[in-house]
Enzyme design. Structure first.
Site, PDB file in Angstrom:
ATOM      1  N   CYS A 140       0.952  -1.600   0.401  1.00 28.82           N
ATOM      2  CA  CYS A 140       0.061  -0.412  -0.137  1.00 28.82           C
ATOM      3  C   CYS A 140       1.249   1.255  -0.213  1.00 28.82           C
ATOM      4  O   CYS A 140       1.316   1.410  -1.509  1.00 28.82           O
ATOM      5  CB  CYS A 140      -0.687  -0.103   0.958  1.00 28.82           C
ATOM      6  SG  CYS A 140      -2.245   1.267   1.327  1.00 28.82           S
TER       7      CYS A 140
ATOM      8  N   HIS B 227      -3.561  -5.505  -0.419  1.00 31.36           N
ATOM      9  CA  HIS B 227      -3.668  -5.979   1.301  1.00 31.36           C
ATOM     10  C   HIS B 227      -3.250  -7.815   1.438  1.00 31.36           C
ATOM     11  O   HIS B 227      -4.590  -7.950   1.376  1.00 31.36           O
ATOM     12  CB  HIS B 227      -4.290  -5.169   2.707  1.00 31.36           C
ATOM     13  CG  HIS B 227      -3.886  -3.963   2.804  1.00 31.36           C
ATOM     14  ND1 HIS B 227      -3.394  -2.944   3.329  1.00 31.36           N
ATOM     15  CD2 HIS B 227      -4.669  -2.462   2.241  1.00 31.36           C
ATOM     16  CE1 HIS B 227      -3.529  -2.183   3.705  1.00 31.36           C
ATOM     17  NE2 HIS B 227      -4.531  -1.820   2.851  1.00 31.36           N
TER      18      HIS B 227
ATOM     19  N   GLU C  47      -2.459  -8.812   3.218  1.00 31.14           N
ATOM     20  CA  GLU C  47      -2.426 -10.282   4.826  1.00 31.14           C
ATOM     21  C   GLU C  47      -4.113  -9.764   5.442  1.00 31.14           C
ATOM     22  O   GLU C  47      -4.737  -9.986   6.584  1.00 31.14           O
ATOM     23  CB  GLU C  47      -2.245  -8.870   5.241  1.00 31.14           C
ATOM     24  CG  GLU C  47      -2.848  -7.166   6.018  1.00 31.14           C
ATOM     25  CD  GLU C  47      -2.742  -6.637   4.686  1.00 31.14           C
ATOM     26  OE1 GLU C  47      -3.278  -5.638   5.361  1.00 31.14           O
ATOM     27  OE2 GLU C  47      -1.968  -6.483   4.200  1.00 31.14           O
TER      28      GLU C  47
END
Length: 372
Positions: A259, A343, A345
């Site tokens: 990001c 993202h 994650e």
């Protein structure tokens, strides 16, 4: 009230007062607790397109940071009958305990359509007054996110070690985790906890450092790799970070940027970034791997992007968004470094592209072997 004068009337579900920020819409169907505690939303007001926000309450495990960084929250339904086996608090109580403003009972679909047409706008929520002049004044005082360094605002004040893994909510038998093979320093520009949990479980010994932490001190830690986290604000304003990353690139320290970290890595390599019309905010964004043409559904949260027409020859494009063709991933040739805009994650969102963390481990292993 939006900057263009559009007004919405609803009901307060947070504290009394006013909140100003850039209003963006998030299309995630789940994970509102993770979203509102993501530091990347600092100075923004989140409009949730899903009408059922608050229906699973708040639990003790799903925080992505220690507080709500968003300026305010906008949801459709006023009253939520929440129920979940992990619920410890209601969303409305949590908002009040966190001293946050929130408004419910408005037409979030109409608001989203306006933002899609005009682009992200600055907005003001007022819950203690009906004086529209006050809202207009607050809006004039807020100058948006362009050229604003918010990473320095949300970062940790001191370095710290991290050794927590993925939370086992079912208390079942845990899988055997690998030994700590990699010494990783993570720059905190607004880092989400799940990034650290994943890196920990993949065998990384983690030291988290503030956004402006001395690169010389980082080098003294002899890292196998450096992680560049997500975060809020305009990447161009983080000049200290760009300078540090350039030094790490010169010394061929393996890096992985997510990001904001992705954008900073690109800027340090000579590329440019631009403000998007209304950004990518949601957990249902398709991204294509340009090498094998595989498509991943990803979680996204960013209002700036890397201009892929400005990429130097040293950067190889690896992923693009199938919504608008914007750059989502790259590899820096001969520098052991890669970046991803979305993202991986998740938290919230699908875990399709979580495997990209292992590519970071592969680059660190490659650099270790090159040294040998």
């Amino acid at each position: 009230m939006l900057a263009d004068g559009t007004k919405f009337h609803g009901y307060s579900i947070g504290i009394k007062g006013f909140a100003v920020g850039e209003v963006v819409f998030n299309t995630s169907m789940t994970g509102y607790q993770e979203i509102i505690t993501d530091p990347s939303y600092d100075s923004q007001i989140i409009c949730f397109t899903n009408p059922h926000i608050g229906n699973t309450g708040i639990n003790f495990e799903d925080y992505e940071s220690n507080k709500i960084y968003a300026s305010g929250i906008i949801i459709k339904d006023e009253d939520i009958a929440s129920h979940n086996w992990r619920e410890k608090n209601s969303l409305t109580n949590y908002l009040k305990e966190s001293n946050k403003l929130a408004i419910a009972g408005i037409d979030t679909r109409r608001l989203t359509k306006i933002l899609r047409k005009t682009g992200s706008q600055n907005a003001c929520i007022i819950t203690d007054s009906t004086d529209t002049k006050k809202a207009e004044t607050k809006l004039k005082e807020f100058h948006g996110l362009d050229n604003k360094d918010l990473a320095i605002k949300v970062t940790s004040s001191e370095p710290y070690m991290w050794n927590e893994g993925i939370i086992n909510i079912y208390n079942n038998e845990s899988e055997q985790l690998p030994k700590k093979e990699f010494n990783v320093v993570a720059y905190d520009f607004g880092i989400k906890k799940n990034i650290l949990r994943i890196l920990n479980d993949l065998g990384c010994s983690l030291t988290v450092v503030p956004a402006d932490y001395s690169v010389d001190k980082v080098m003294n830690m002899k890292p196998d790799g450096v992680f560049l986290s997500n975060g809020p604000g305009d990447p161009k304003a983080c000049k200290y970070a760009i300078k540090n990353i350039q030094y790490l690139l010169e010394n061929e320290i393996p890096m992985f940027g997510i990001c904001l970290g992705f954008q900073l890595l690109a800027l340090a390599s000579g590329a440019k970034t631009v403000k998007m019309k209304f950004g990518h905010h949601g957990a249902n964004h398709p991204v294509m791997n340009l090498i094998n043409k595989k498509v991943f559904i990803t979680s996204q949260n960013h209002g700036f992007m890397v201009d892929d027409t400005s990429l130097p020859s040293s950067i190889k494009r690896t992923h693009v968004s199938l919504f608008d063709g914007s750059l989502q991933g790259f590899l820096i040739k001969n520098k052991y470094s890669l970046g991803f805009q979305g993202h991986p994650e998740a938290s919230p969102g699908p875990q399709d592209i979580r495997l990209i963390f292992k590519e970071f481990l592969m680059l660190m292993t490659e650099k270790k072997n090159a040294k040998k």
